[in-house]
Design an enzyme around this catalytic site. Structure first.
Site, PDB file in Angstrom:
ATOM      1  N   LYS A 127       0.816  -1.220   0.000  1.00 50.77           N
ATOM      2  CA  LYS A 127       0.000   0.000   0.000  1.00 50.77           C
ATOM      3  C   LYS A 127       0.844   1.262   0.000  1.00 50.77           C
ATOM      4  CE  LYS A 127      -4.472  -1.396   1.884  1.00 50.77           C
ATOM      5  NZ  LYS A 127      -5.519  -1.093   2.848  1.00 50.77           N
ATOM      6  N   LYS A 208      -8.318 -11.987  -6.787  1.00 53.41           N
ATOM      7  CA  LYS A 208      -9.436 -12.065  -5.836  1.00 53.41           C
ATOM      8  C   LYS A 208     -10.485 -11.001  -6.161  1.00 53.41           C
ATOM      9  CE  LYS A 208      -9.061 -10.078  -1.562  1.00 53.41           C
ATOM     10  NZ  LYS A 208     -10.138  -9.642  -0.742  1.00 53.41           N
ATOM     11  N   LYS A 211     -13.787  -5.374  -3.215  1.00 57.54           N
ATOM     12  CA  LYS A 211     -14.662  -4.201  -3.317  1.00 57.54           C
ATOM     13  C   LYS A 211     -13.939  -3.012  -3.919  1.00 57.54           C
ATOM     14  CE  LYS A 211     -15.659  -4.104   1.686  1.00 57.54           C
ATOM     15  NZ  LYS A 211     -14.329  -4.010   2.286  1.00 57.54           N
TER      16      LYS A 211
HETATM   17  P1  ATP Z   1     -10.780  -4.196  -0.129  1.00 56.20           P
HETATM   18  O1  ATP Z   1     -10.857  -4.139  -1.619  1.00 56.20           O
HETATM   19  O2  ATP Z   1     -11.078  -2.909   0.562  1.00 56.20           O
HETATM   20  O3  ATP Z   1      -9.553  -4.916   0.380  1.00 56.20           O
HETATM   21  P2  ATP Z   1     -12.305  -6.578   0.062  1.00 56.20           P
HETATM   22  O4  ATP Z   1     -13.515  -6.691  -0.792  1.00 56.20           O
HETATM   23  O5  ATP Z   1     -11.091  -7.310  -0.414  1.00 56.20           O
HETATM   24  O6  ATP Z   1     -12.002  -5.070   0.299  1.00 56.20           O
HETATM   25  P3  ATP Z   1     -12.177  -6.782   2.946  1.00 56.20           P
HETATM   26  O7  ATP Z   1     -12.849  -5.609   3.566  1.00 56.20           O
HETATM   27  O8  ATP Z   1     -10.682  -6.792   2.893  1.00 56.20           O
HETATM   28  O9  ATP Z   1     -12.750  -7.057   1.472  1.00 56.20           O
HETATM   29  O10 ATP Z   1     -12.653  -8.101   3.639  1.00 56.20           O
HETATM   30  C1  ATP Z   1     -13.875  -8.279   4.318  1.00 56.20           C
HETATM   31  C2  ATP Z   1     -14.077  -9.761   4.478  1.00 56.20           C
HETATM   32  O11 ATP Z   1     -14.458 -10.317   3.208  1.00 56.20           O
HETATM   33  C3  ATP Z   1     -12.811 -10.509   4.896  1.00 56.20           C
HETATM   34  O12 ATP Z   1     -13.132 -11.477   5.866  1.00 56.20           O
HETATM   35  C4  ATP Z   1     -12.338 -11.154   3.624  1.00 56.20           C
HETATM   36  O13 ATP Z   1     -11.651 -12.366   3.845  1.00 56.20           O
HETATM   37  C5  ATP Z   1     -13.624 -11.404   2.870  1.00 56.20           C
HETATM   38  N1  ATP Z   1     -13.400 -11.367   1.428  1.00 56.20           N
HETATM   39  C6  ATP Z   1     -13.121 -10.276   0.694  1.00 56.20           C
HETATM   40  N2  ATP Z   1     -12.996 -10.586  -0.599  1.00 56.20           N
HETATM   41  C7  ATP Z   1     -13.172 -11.925  -0.681  1.00 56.20           C
HETATM   42  C8  ATP Z   1     -13.141 -12.856  -1.756  1.00 56.20           C
HETATM   43  N3  ATP Z   1     -12.929 -12.459  -3.004  1.00 56.20           N
HETATM   44  N4  ATP Z   1     -13.362 -14.142  -1.496  1.00 56.20           N
HETATM   45  C9  ATP Z   1     -13.614 -14.547  -0.236  1.00 56.20           C
HETATM   46  N5  ATP Z   1     -13.656 -13.741   0.830  1.00 56.20           N
HETATM   47  C10 ATP Z   1     -13.427 -12.430   0.620  1.00 56.20           C
END
Ligand code: ATP
Ligand code: LTN
Length: 352
Positions: A127, A208, A211
């Protein structure tokens, strides 16, 4: 003085349920990976686990945020989590900044955390690379996260693979504090979900679903997408040139595997049942159509509940205030123990 592990264990459990702590950043529109990999499981297991789930707005400001946007996204995420099935009578879902113990615990833990431990964190390196200016908060992010977890004496910390290193750091910090001062902390375990652990991008099944990328067309199904939009995204998902509908670890077949994985978690079926469901399918078109159907069907009640909650923000704020009260009741005694252990004079409560 707290010295026995038994006492820590009993403190960390109000009944027989093991205590779980997890956090989510209010960083954008929740997507299907969040639901399948996290939110759904938290709701499904709330009778057997004692959930503390935190919307981590204090973490969010470690990178630039628009204040109004952050406020809006924080409420939206709260409504979404309740809508996904978290029951306020069973799970404590609260906003991190409502419980000041988190920032205070972070400070105390900072003072036992060698800076080299933080500089080595992969997320910090990722980051901070390429930024002109990096906040101290971004470096300190994992210590705040350790505070979140340790304040609640959580046994289990469900997180995605990318956060495992931070939970391991929280273990190291807990052990170091326990060694230097008193045995105050339960040493938490990271729990990486097997199913739904990694929902991949529809446009690129090697990354992955996230969001932060959910604004990119075709990358994600957002939990608030309308049925037509969901169908369009799934129908455009990248697959392969074979035509075989079965689970596989082959990276070349990651797209189909991803679609089958979504179907599996949405329907709560096992792999053989999923494959049997598609035995009569005529190719990937059929697969995608049915995957889209189960997603649309599964998200419909969530969307309905979400809009009801967002229509009554005063009630939503009230629910969050009740949860924050409960979170304070649990975290405040632990913070007092930390203060006592490091040698602070505790305030004289008889005066208040
Ligand atoms: P960011 O893009 O802000 O990192 P994110 O969508 O990756 O957001 P997080 O806020 O980091 O999500 O994670 C929230 C929860 O959702 C965590 O427990 C994470 O493991 C789960 N999660 C996020 N993306 C995935 C995915 N693609 N598959 C499975 N679990 C996920
Ligand atoms: N860093 C995590 C969010 C998070 C968290 C936590 C997760 C903050 N505090 C405590 C588990 C436990 C993320 O970005 N997903």
């Amino acid at each position: 003085m707290q010295t026995s592990t038994d006492t820590i264990e009993s403190q960390s459990n109000s009944g027989t349920r093991r205590r779980v702590f997890s956090g989510v950043q209010p960083s954008g529109d929740s997507q299907l990976g969040n639901y399948l990999g996290a939110f759904k499981g938290w709701g499904d297991r709330q009778d057997e686990k004692e959930n503390f789930l935190c919307i981590v707005d204090i973490h969010a400001i470690t990178v630039d945020q628009d204040p109004e946007e952050l406020r809006r996204q924080t409420r939206e995420l709260a409504a979404m989590l309740f809508a996904c099935g978290l029951d306020p009578d069973k799970s404590t879902l609260f906003i991190q900044s409502h419980v000041t113990a988190h920032a205070e615990a972070c400070w105390i833990l900072n003072c036992v955390t060698p800076i080299g431990w933080l500089e080595r964190m992969t997320q910090f390196k990722d980051k901070s690379t390429g930024l002109d200016s990096v906040s101290t908060g971004l470096l300190d992010y994992p210590v705040l996260m350790a505070g979140d977890i340790l304040l609640y004496s959580a046994h289990e910390v469900p997180v995605g693979e990318d956060q495992k290193q931070h939970v391991e750091l929280a273990r190291d910090i807990a052990q170091r504090f326990n060694r230097i001062y008193d045995e105050l902390f339960v040493v938490p375990e990271p729990v990486i979900p097997e199913i739904g652990g990694r929902v991949m991008g529809l446009n690129d099944p090697s990354v992955k679903m996230s969001k932060s990328y959910s604004h990119i067309r075709g990358h994600a199904v957002r939990l608030l997408d309308e049925p037509k939009e969901i169908q369009r995204s799934i129908m455009r998902a990248v697959t392969d040139s074979e035509n075989e509908i079965r689970f596989s670890n082959d990276p070349e077949r990651a797209g189909v595997n991803n679609l089958l994985g979504m179907y599996k978690v949405m329907t709560d079926k096992i792999e053989s049942e999923v494959e049997a469901d598609f035995a009569d399918a005529r190719g990937y078109g059929d697969l995608k159509k049915r995957v889209a159907e189960v997603i649309i069907e599964g998200l419909a009640p969530i969307q309905k509940r979400y809009y009801e909650l967002m229509d009554d923000v005063a009630e939503l704020d009230r629910m969050l205030a009740v949860s924050a009260d409960h979170a304070r009741q649990v975290s405040e005694p632990k913070l007092q123990e930390m203060k006592q252990a490091v040698g602070f004079v505790l305030p004289d409560h008889s005066r208040s």
